[in-house]
Design a protein around this motif. Structure first.
Motif, PDB file in Angstrom:
ATOM      1  N   ARG A  14       0.834  -1.211   0.000  1.00 45.76           N
ATOM      2  CA  ARG A  14       0.000   0.000   0.000  1.00 45.76           C
ATOM      3  C   ARG A  14       0.866   1.258   0.000  1.00 45.76           C
ATOM      4  NH1 ARG A  14      -3.708  -3.478   3.122  1.00 45.76           N
ATOM      5  NH2 ARG A  14      -5.733  -3.420   2.024  1.00 45.76           N
ATOM      6  N   SER A  34      -8.172  -1.398  -1.907  1.00 48.35           N
ATOM      7  CA  SER A  34      -9.122  -2.418  -1.458  1.00 48.35           C
ATOM      8  C   SER A  34      -8.696  -3.814  -1.887  1.00 48.35           C
ATOM      9  CB  SER A  34     -10.538  -2.107  -1.955  1.00 48.35           C
ATOM     10  OG  SER A  34     -10.686  -2.335  -3.337  1.00 48.35           O
ATOM     11  N   ASN A  35      -8.044  -3.946  -3.044  1.00 50.35           N
ATOM     12  CA  ASN A  35      -7.698  -5.290  -3.522  1.00 50.35           C
ATOM     13  C   ASN A  35      -6.308  -5.769  -3.090  1.00 50.35           C
ATOM     14  OD1 ASN A  35      -5.638  -4.531  -5.412  1.00 50.35           O
ATOM     15  ND2 ASN A  35      -7.120  -4.245  -7.043  1.00 50.35           N
ATOM     16  N   ASP A 173     -14.130  -8.137  -5.908  1.00 49.07           N
ATOM     17  CA  ASP A 173     -13.724  -7.115  -4.940  1.00 49.07           C
ATOM     18  C   ASP A 173     -14.975  -6.300  -4.613  1.00 49.07           C
ATOM     19  OD1 ASP A 173     -12.572  -5.158  -3.442  1.00 49.07           O
ATOM     20  OD2 ASP A 173     -11.218  -4.417  -4.992  1.00 49.07           O
ATOM     21  N   ASN A 175     -16.359  -3.876  -2.861  1.00 53.56           N
ATOM     22  CA  ASN A 175     -16.207  -2.702  -2.007  1.00 53.56           C
ATOM     23  C   ASN A 175     -17.409  -1.757  -2.077  1.00 53.56           C
ATOM     24  OD1 ASN A 175     -15.815  -1.055  -4.369  1.00 53.56           O
ATOM     25  ND2 ASN A 175     -13.641  -1.594  -4.376  1.00 53.56           N
ATOM     26  N   ASN A 209     -10.540  -8.048   3.323  1.00 54.25           N
ATOM     27  CA  ASN A 209      -9.351  -7.395   3.864  1.00 54.25           C
ATOM     28  C   ASN A 209      -8.769  -8.187   5.026  1.00 54.25           C
ATOM     29  OD1 ASN A 209     -11.102  -4.455   3.137  1.00 54.25           O
ATOM     30  ND2 ASN A 209      -9.220  -5.024   2.095  1.00 54.25           N
ATOM     31  N   THR A 235     -14.791  -5.991   0.803  1.00 59.15           N
ATOM     32  CA  THR A 235     -13.675  -5.110   1.113  1.00 59.15           C
ATOM     33  C   THR A 235     -14.141  -3.694   1.417  1.00 59.15           C
ATOM     34  OG1 THR A 235     -13.339  -4.476  -1.201  1.00 59.15           O
ATOM     35  CG2 THR A 235     -12.157  -6.445  -0.424  1.00 59.15           C
ATOM     36  N   VAL A 236     -13.187  -2.888   1.842  1.00 55.00           N
ATOM     37  CA  VAL A 236     -13.406  -1.457   2.063  1.00 55.00           C
ATOM     38  C   VAL A 236     -12.601  -0.695   1.019  1.00 55.00           C
ATOM     39  CG1 VAL A 236     -13.053   0.478   3.642  1.00 55.00           C
ATOM     40  CG2 VAL A 236     -13.797  -1.744   4.532  1.00 55.00           C
ATOM     41  N   LYS A 237     -13.276   0.101   0.227  1.00 56.41           N
ATOM     42  CA  LYS A 237     -12.558   0.889  -0.772  1.00 56.41           C
ATOM     43  C   LYS A 237     -11.671   1.908  -0.059  1.00 56.41           C
ATOM     44  CE  LYS A 237     -13.163   2.470  -5.431  1.00 56.41           C
ATOM     45  NZ  LYS A 237     -14.084   2.362  -6.576  1.00 56.41           N
ATOM     46  N   LYS A 239      -8.982   0.961   1.616  1.00 58.80           N
ATOM     47  CA  LYS A 239      -8.556   0.299   2.849  1.00 58.80           C
ATOM     48  C   LYS A 239      -7.111   0.625   3.214  1.00 58.80           C
ATOM     49  CE  LYS A 239      -8.869  -2.681   6.266  1.00 58.80           C
ATOM     50  NZ  LYS A 239      -9.746  -2.467   7.432  1.00 58.80           N
ATOM     51  N   GLU A 245     -11.030   5.691   3.237  1.00 61.62           N
ATOM     52  CA  GLU A 245     -11.913   4.530   3.303  1.00 61.62           C
ATOM     53  C   GLU A 245     -13.371   4.913   3.066  1.00 61.62           C
ATOM     54  OE1 GLU A 245     -11.160   2.392   6.931  1.00 61.62           O
ATOM     55  OE2 GLU A 245      -9.208   1.664   6.230  1.00 61.62           O
ATOM     56  N   ASN A 246     -13.996   4.180   2.134  1.00 59.56           N
ATOM     57  CA  ASN A 246     -15.413   4.364   1.794  1.00 59.56           C
ATOM     58  C   ASN A 246     -15.741   5.760   1.284  1.00 59.56           C
ATOM     59  OD1 ASN A 246     -16.486   1.743   2.286  1.00 59.56           O
ATOM     60  ND2 ASN A 246     -16.364   2.123   4.485  1.00 59.56           N
TER      61      ASN A 246
END
Length: 281
Positions: A14, A34-35, A173, A175, A209, A235-237, A239, A245-246
């Motif tokens: 990341r 997220s992925n 995925d 998200n 995640n 997942t959380v976009k 992340k 996030e989100n």
């Protein structure tokens, strides 16, 4: 690689992708974040690959159907030695191999992707070829949830069970965000798990995640002989970066200097926590 080391690796990937996107001034940040855990589980634990021999016939195949979120994949391939890590600095620059979608001129990439809806169909073909040739490799295909609105996805979804492709693993995925907002506002998908199950897939829903849960789901496949597996990775976009996030805006938002510094500080703290556990160098 053990679970704690995998989590640390995901944090490092990341950080790498954020630096790469910041330096290039372009990229799909939210979906790549997220992925990252999905790809980390696959490339560092599950799949049979050989960076020194990318075309090894026995390798598992990975298709990034959601090719726009390629940044995490570029960083992982570089980290594994498919190409020099310094090449990440050329991302999206003139003349580079590392464009904004997977490019099969780069070692480790099976096919050019990014036109959504195509990856699963080609994955079905690869898995069918393995069956007919008596090969043991497996095929993994990562799709976006917004991509589920493509009709070609569902044609391929019918073909996988028809040919009893239990060497095929589809991954969504999930998200719940796409470029124009919530997937359920743009084109409602639910009940998505039931739809895939009705098409004849063995569906496994996991926290996308949670690397340990992902590894367990991938290593259990095929849980039902004769059926392809669909891993619904919730997942959380964005992340790993608290303020991303989100947040739909981060679909392709490029972090500015201050945002990059803050994001790297958060991820560095995560890495330090693993080091304190004494399990990661």
């Amino acid at each position: 690689m053990e679970t704690t080391a995998l989590k640390a690796k995901a944090a490092q990937i990341r950080m790498d992708l954020l630096r790469m996107i910041h330096g290039a001034g372009t990229g799909h940040t939210g979906g790549s974040l997220s992925n990252t855990d999905i790809l980390t589980a696959l490339y560092y634990r599950v799949m049979k690959i050989d960076p020194t021999n990318p075309k090894w016939d026995g390798r598992d195949r990975f298709i990034a159907s959601k090719g726009h979120s390629v940044e995490s994949l570029w960083c992982i391939l570089a980290d594994l030695g498919f190409f020099p890590k310094e090449e990440l600095n050329t991302f999206s620059r003139f003349g580079t191999r590392l464009i904004g979608h997977p490019n099969n001129k780069v070692p480790g990439i099976e096919m050019n992707t990014g036109a959504l809806g195509h990856g699963l169909a080609i994955s079905v073909g690869m898995a069918l070829a393995a069956k007919r040739d008596g090969k043991s490799y497996r095929v993994y295909c990562l799709m976006g949830d917004g991509e589920q609105a493509e009709g070609s996805v569902w044609e391929a979804a019918m073909a996988g069970p028809h040919y009893k492709l239990d060497n095929l693993v589809g991954i969504i995925d999930r998200n719940r965000l796409q470029i124009s907002g919530s997937t359920e506002d743009v084109m409602g998908l639910e009940p998505l798990e039931e739809k895939w199950s009705a098409f004849g897939w063995h569906v496994v829903s996991v926290d996308g995640n949670d690397i340990e849960a992902l590894v367990q789901a991938f290593e259990a496949a095929p849980a039902v002989p004769g059926k392809p597996t669909l891993v619904m990775a919730n997942t959380v976009k964005g992340k790993g970066v608290s303020f991303a996030e989100n947040v739909p805006h981060w679909h392709h938002h490029v972090p500015n200097d201050q945002e990059l510094e803050q994001a790297l500080a958060e991820l560095t703290a995560v890495l330090e926590s693993y080091k304190q556990e004494g399990q990661v160098r």
